[in-house]
Design a protein around this motif. Structure first.
Motif, PDB file in Angstrom:
ATOM      1  N   PHE A 112      47.493  28.626 -15.110  1.00 48.49           N
ATOM      2  CA  PHE A 112      47.916  29.717 -15.974  1.00 48.49           C
ATOM      3  C   PHE A 112      49.312  30.173 -15.552  1.00 48.49           C
ATOM      4  CE2 PHE A 112      43.247  30.053 -15.814  1.00 48.49           C
ATOM      5  CZ  PHE A 112      42.954  29.991 -17.178  1.00 48.49           C
ATOM      6  N   VAL A 122      45.931  36.317 -20.941  1.00 47.81           N
ATOM      7  CA  VAL A 122      45.530  35.481 -19.810  1.00 47.81           C
ATOM      8  C   VAL A 122      44.484  36.181 -18.948  1.00 47.81           C
ATOM      9  CG1 VAL A 122      46.354  34.405 -17.673  1.00 47.81           C
ATOM     10  CG2 VAL A 122      47.706  34.218 -19.777  1.00 47.81           C
ATOM     11  N   LEU A 138      47.079  31.083 -11.036  1.00 49.43           N
ATOM     12  CA  LEU A 138      47.950  31.852 -11.930  1.00 49.43           C
ATOM     13  C   LEU A 138      49.298  32.067 -11.273  1.00 49.43           C
ATOM     14  CD1 LEU A 138      48.681  33.783 -14.320  1.00 49.43           C
ATOM     15  CD2 LEU A 138      47.605  35.619 -12.986  1.00 49.43           C
ATOM     16  N   TYR A 188      47.847  26.982 -19.604  1.00 50.15           N
ATOM     17  CA  TYR A 188      47.925  28.085 -20.570  1.00 50.15           C
ATOM     18  C   TYR A 188      49.108  28.973 -20.189  1.00 50.15           C
ATOM     19  CZ  TYR A 188      43.569  27.069 -22.970  1.00 50.15           C
ATOM     20  OH  TYR A 188      42.603  26.467 -23.748  1.00 50.15           O
TER      21      TYR A 188
END
Length: 313
Positions: A112, A122, A138, A188
């Protein structure tokens, strides 16, 4: 498909970071709100000509409230200023949705990447990936630490989350998380256009999922193209779409009601099924696979590669 639409009440207003306001929305009679999945957003009608899309960033299992976060944009078009300066707890706003163009697909591993207010869609994805037992990380950047929302909530994930304020550590080191993306890993990303473009340039084909708050420059600057005609399959009516006029506007001028919101090809509200013809896709929502299939199009910005389209309208 019938979409949920209701007047919801602003329950709370909280500051999540400098310039970021978090609102909770609930039904006035405490009726359960529709279910949603990570990546979903809602359309919020703030007033005449003020309709904005905000990602849901709360708990999908909590049907009592929806949570959204709104960045105060100094160069905005009035929506964020209204939320920050005028909207108060107890006020009502009309809300439509939820709609999801950024759905979290099943995968064994996720990377992410979020920039600024792009953390909002997110945030519930992280909880879903954690619950599914997936491997994930992330990389979250912002201009300053004080301006980065939800950093306290992210602390529970430990070193799987890297928070990178630009004034302390410079720009995000994308190579550190994207240059070794293994097969089966999905990336993502949500944030400013420059970040999305940089991530897109580094990701293996088919691995990236993005959500844009602004349309791609290439789509905005594309020439209008020649006139074409659109056949409305449900009525058989034919509509001419001249250069400089969108399919959406041409259809609405005939009196046909079509759901729409952003008119920039970023929210997905006006996505329409294509019965026949080849769309000239100019949106910032559909994936390359969806564009190649040509089964739907965003009629607020996309046009026709030939002289005729038949739409399910």
């Amino acid at each position: 498909m019938t979409r949920y639409e209701a007047e919801l009440v602003v329950g709370r207003r909280e500051t999540a970071a400098d310039g970021v306001l978090v609102l909770t929305l609930r039904h006035p009679w405490d009726e359960p709100l529709p279910v949603w999945e990570p990546g979903a957003h809602v359309d919020v009608v703030l007033g005449p000509g003020l309709e904005r899309q905000y990602s849901l960033c709360g708990d999908p299992g909590d049907r009592a409230v929806w949570r959204v976060a709104v960045l105060r944009e100094k160069a905005g078009r009035g929506g964020s200023a209204y939320v920050h300066e005028e909207l108060r707890a107890g006020d009502k706003v009309r809300v439509r949705g939820p709609r999801n163009n950024f759905r979290l697909e099943r995968a064994p591993r996720y990377r992410f990447v979020a920039g600024g207010i792009g953390i909002t869609p997110v945030l519930p994805m992280l909880a879903a990936a954690e619950e599914a037992g997936a491997e994930w990380s992330l990389l979250y950047g912002g201009r300053t630490r004080a301006g980065m929302a939800f950093t306290k909530e992210l602390e529970r994930y430990g070193d799987r989350v890297r928070i990178v304020p630009e004034d302390e550590s410079g720009l995000l080191d994308l190579a550190s998380v994207l240059d070794d993306v293994a097969p089966g890993t999905l990336v993502y990303c949500c944030g400013p256009g420059g970040l999305l473009d940089a991530v897109e340039a580094r990701c293996p084909a088919g691995s990236l999922r993005v959500e844009r708050f602004r349309p791609k420059e290439a789509a905005v600057q594309a020439p209008a193209g020649p006139e074409f005609e659109v056949v409305l399959a449900r009525s058989g009516r034919t509509v001419a779409v001249p250069p400089g006029t969108s399919v959406l506007d041409a259809v609405r001028e005939t009196g046909v009601e079509v759901l729409y919101s952003c008119t920039e090809g970023t929210c997905g509200t006006c996505e329409t099924e294509v019965v026949e013809g080849e769309p000239d896709h100019r949106d910032s929502v559909l994936t390359e696979e969806e564009r190649a299939a040509g089964e739907t199009m965003l009629i607020c910005v996309s046009r026709c590669r030939g002289r005729r389209l038949v739409l399910d309208l």
